[in-house]
Design an enzyme around this catalytic site. Structure first.
Site, PDB file in Angstrom:
ATOM      1  N   LYS A   1      26.847 -44.671  52.687  1.00 36.62           N
ATOM      2  CA  LYS A   1      25.474 -45.345  53.336  1.00 36.62           C
ATOM      3  C   LYS A   1      24.954 -46.608  52.542  1.00 36.62           C
ATOM      4  O   LYS A   1      24.233 -47.296  52.956  1.00 36.62           O
ATOM      5  CB  LYS A   1      24.494 -44.155  53.729  1.00 36.62           C
ATOM      6  N   ASP A  52      18.126 -38.963  52.973  1.00 34.65           N
ATOM      7  CA  ASP A  52      19.344 -39.133  53.646  1.00 34.65           C
ATOM      8  C   ASP A  52      18.842 -39.682  54.978  1.00 34.65           C
ATOM      9  O   ASP A  52      19.370 -40.476  55.693  1.00 34.65           O
ATOM     10  CB  ASP A  52      20.133 -37.810  53.900  1.00 34.65           C
ATOM     11  N   THR A 102      33.106 -43.180  49.256  1.00 33.70           N
ATOM     12  CA  THR A 102      32.699 -42.451  47.980  1.00 33.70           C
ATOM     13  C   THR A 102      31.141 -42.134  48.147  1.00 33.70           C
ATOM     14  O   THR A 102      30.596 -42.602  49.111  1.00 33.70           O
ATOM     15  CB  THR A 102      32.769 -43.684  46.692  1.00 33.70           C
ATOM     16  N   VAL A 125      35.015 -36.097  53.518  1.00 36.88           N
ATOM     17  CA  VAL A 125      35.292 -37.418  54.482  1.00 36.88           C
ATOM     18  C   VAL A 125      36.489 -37.851  54.235  1.00 36.88           C
ATOM     19  O   VAL A 125      37.241 -38.132  55.058  1.00 36.88           O
ATOM     20  CB  VAL A 125      34.037 -38.141  54.700  1.00 36.88           C
ATOM     21  N   GLY A 171      37.675 -42.450  47.973  1.00 39.39           N
ATOM     22  CA  GLY A 171      36.802 -41.177  47.988  1.00 39.39           C
ATOM     23  C   GLY A 171      37.796 -39.904  48.587  1.00 39.39           C
ATOM     24  O   GLY A 171      38.403 -40.042  49.619  1.00 39.39           O
ATOM     25  N   LYS A 197      19.541 -43.634  56.782  1.00 41.09           N
ATOM     26  CA  LYS A 197      20.014 -43.727  58.448  1.00 41.09           C
ATOM     27  C   LYS A 197      19.163 -44.619  59.249  1.00 41.09           C
ATOM     28  O   LYS A 197      19.654 -45.555  59.824  1.00 41.09           O
ATOM     29  CB  LYS A 197      20.303 -42.409  58.933  1.00 41.09           C
ATOM     30  N   GLY A 227      27.074 -23.296  52.540  1.00 41.65           N
ATOM     31  CA  GLY A 227      27.414 -24.562  52.286  1.00 41.65           C
ATOM     32  C   GLY A 227      26.896 -25.684  53.413  1.00 41.65           C
ATOM     33  O   GLY A 227      27.215 -26.713  53.244  1.00 41.65           O
ATOM     34  N   VAL A 257      25.567 -43.325  60.453  1.00 43.67           N
ATOM     35  CA  VAL A 257      24.573 -42.661  61.184  1.00 43.67           C
ATOM     36  C   VAL A 257      24.876 -41.619  61.945  1.00 43.67           C
ATOM     37  O   VAL A 257      25.869 -42.227  62.637  1.00 43.67           O
ATOM     38  CB  VAL A 257      23.928 -43.907  61.768  1.00 43.67           C
ATOM     39  N   GLU A 278      30.096 -47.036  61.627  1.00 44.42           N
ATOM     40  CA  GLU A 278      29.487 -45.926  62.653  1.00 44.42           C
ATOM     41  C   GLU A 278      29.551 -44.582  61.833  1.00 44.42           C
ATOM     42  O   GLU A 278      28.442 -43.892  62.328  1.00 44.42           O
ATOM     43  CB  GLU A 278      30.789 -45.800  63.670  1.00 44.42           C
TER      44      GLU A 278
END
Lengths: 316, 316
Positions: free
Chosen positions: B106, B201, B77, B11, B7, B205, B187, B133, B130
């Site tokens: 997730k 989303d 990803t 991130v 990915g 979580k 953004g 979430v 970690e």
């Protein structure tokens, strides 16, 4: 794990009472004049009842604890400054015989951090001390999680008694003396409140954080400390007119520790109310992290002690 | 540790950029069409520059990553629902060859938690997540610190985009559509904001938290979800008249997960502003613990990924 608990105040008692629920056994409990020791596990309820009746927990001398069988020494005797005795010697005795130590006593990690780490380095035992900073709030574990190198500064409200007094003074427009008397009635402040209201307790916690973050060498001598005893109610009123209030804030940075009354936004993150504590971490890549909760209390502080014990058990 | 990063979004890129500072080496980086692989460490700057120019990170097929040398697969990803592919297969491939996996994705831990744990049980590798979430907030580490058995419930504001929109609507008296357009310009919201504003989303979580706290078996099918798309500005105005505001709150309990707009006190702990997230834990013996910080962002989420890598390194 088998726990030997030194100190039968609110924290020591709560550790003894909650140990079983966390899967551990109390093999010794001592106060300043006596001890109950049984390698198969003491009868906690009976020992605490005895303490309530006679004011002694057992029939043998306190130091007998070190001769009994235990994996972890829980040091919960009162915090002392300077040489941090007798807490320091208790921790040393346990480490020198290769036992683990979990501290609720702030003295050894605030005043003699480097000495303690030196003794630990020669031992098969480890020292943990989550309960010394922020009560139930996992402040030190959070530093470990985030990585000490990633924390650039810490700020926080670390004394519940002082915070209770300031919150009440601001909310009710009352004087320091009035609220202090109220806090003493409620058991939130001690008969001699100096340790809390003069900033000593908050400063010790900040010194411990400095030692953890910046590799030791700090003592309370490195702290610049002002308390809340002389704060006039009018200062809080004046602050409030512009949306501010006052909190006893501790600041930890590489060049030392500062504790004193500071203006903070009335609805801001630092303005926790009552006896709550809050810690703010500034991090390198993750911005600001806040963590708040109960900063004191027997079961709350005992839960931090027992988390440390669980950490040690996991590593066995 | 040697990291293979799958990915190359915000991130993945940040993990690659920050890895060295945390003492790790990136030996592979892949996007959906290509990969750069070098067991001695890829030139991260060159690879990311290439990605900016050509839109491909390397010259070999993405799956080549699994043939290279690495200790930890970082799966970053995009999150997918249902079978959680291709993330799940990536994690499985790494575990089946006894490598560790750190997830920012997730899907595998929200939708196929039990399957993933089953694969992990047969592997010498471990799965940590970690970053899934609360972004930079160490939510899962805090649960581990406090002990999952001591956490009785969790509540939180876990989506920064929805929180930004609600904060702005309340503060400025603007409509949902107006603030959404503003958030898209900044953004803070995606062109298709459904995942955030419909509560998906936040629900994922919460499902992950339920899996961790209550031993698995939860998927998004167990969540009751309402979003903020249809919330009229007038609801926020009305709430404000009595000192309340509205936040998209997720609740995690043994009987399932709920996410929806909830009234919270305007100056209360849950009313974090802007894109911040907050998580509240109810504990057995230590009262309520709050932890707040940046819930999203490349470097913030990468810092959580790299904390997991550090944990794995410490355990080697």
């Amino acid at each position: 794990m088998k726990l030997a608990v030194l100190g039968a105040g609110a924290v020591g008692r709560s550790v003894a009472e909650l140990a079983q629920e966390y899967g551990h056994t109390v093999t010794a409990l001592a106060d300043s004049t006596s001890a109950a020791v049984d390698s198969g596990g003491i009868d906690v309820e009976a020992v605490l009842a005895r303490k309530n009746d006679d004011e002694t927990v057992g029939t043998v001398a306190p130091n007998t604890v070190f001769e009994g069988e235990y994996d972890v020494l829980v040091e919960a005797t009162p915090t002392t400054l300077g040489d941090a005795q007798p807490g320091f010697n208790h921790a040393r005795a346990a480490l020198e015989s290769d036992h683990h130590v979990v501290l609720a006593n702030k003295g050894p990690v605030a005043e003699r951090y480097d000495d303690l780490r030196a003794v630990e380095a020669e031992s098969d035992g480890r020292v943990l001390f989550e309960a010394t900073v922020g009560g139930a709030i996992p402040v030190l574990s959070t530093i470990a999680d985030v990585g000490p190198d990633n924390v650039t500064a810490v700020r926080g409200v670390l004394n519940g008694t002082a915070n209770f007094i300031l919150s009440r003074m601001a909310a009710e427009g009352l004087s320091y003396e009035h609220v202090l008397a109220e806090a003493q009635d409620l058991g939130v402040a001690e008969a001699d409140p100096s340790f809390d209201v003069d900033g000593t307790d908050a400063a010790l916690k900040c010194v411990i954080l400095a030692n953890v973050l910046f590799d030791g060498q700090y003592t309370i001598g490195d702290a610049e400390i002002a308390g809340i005893r002389d704060l006039p109610g009018s200062a809080l009123e004046l602050a409030s007119e512009d949306g501010w209030t006052i909190r006893l804030v501790g600041e930890v940075a590489r060049d030392g520790v500062r504790v004193g009354p500071r203006l903070v936004p009335e609805n801001g993150t630092l303005a926790v109310s009552g006896t709550r504590n809050i810690v703010q971490f500034e991090t390198k890549h993750a911005g600001r992290l806040n963590i708040s909760g109960r900063g004191a209390g027997g079961p709350e502080t005992a839960s931090a002690v027992l988390s440390d014990v669980t950490t040690l058990a996991r590593e066995e």
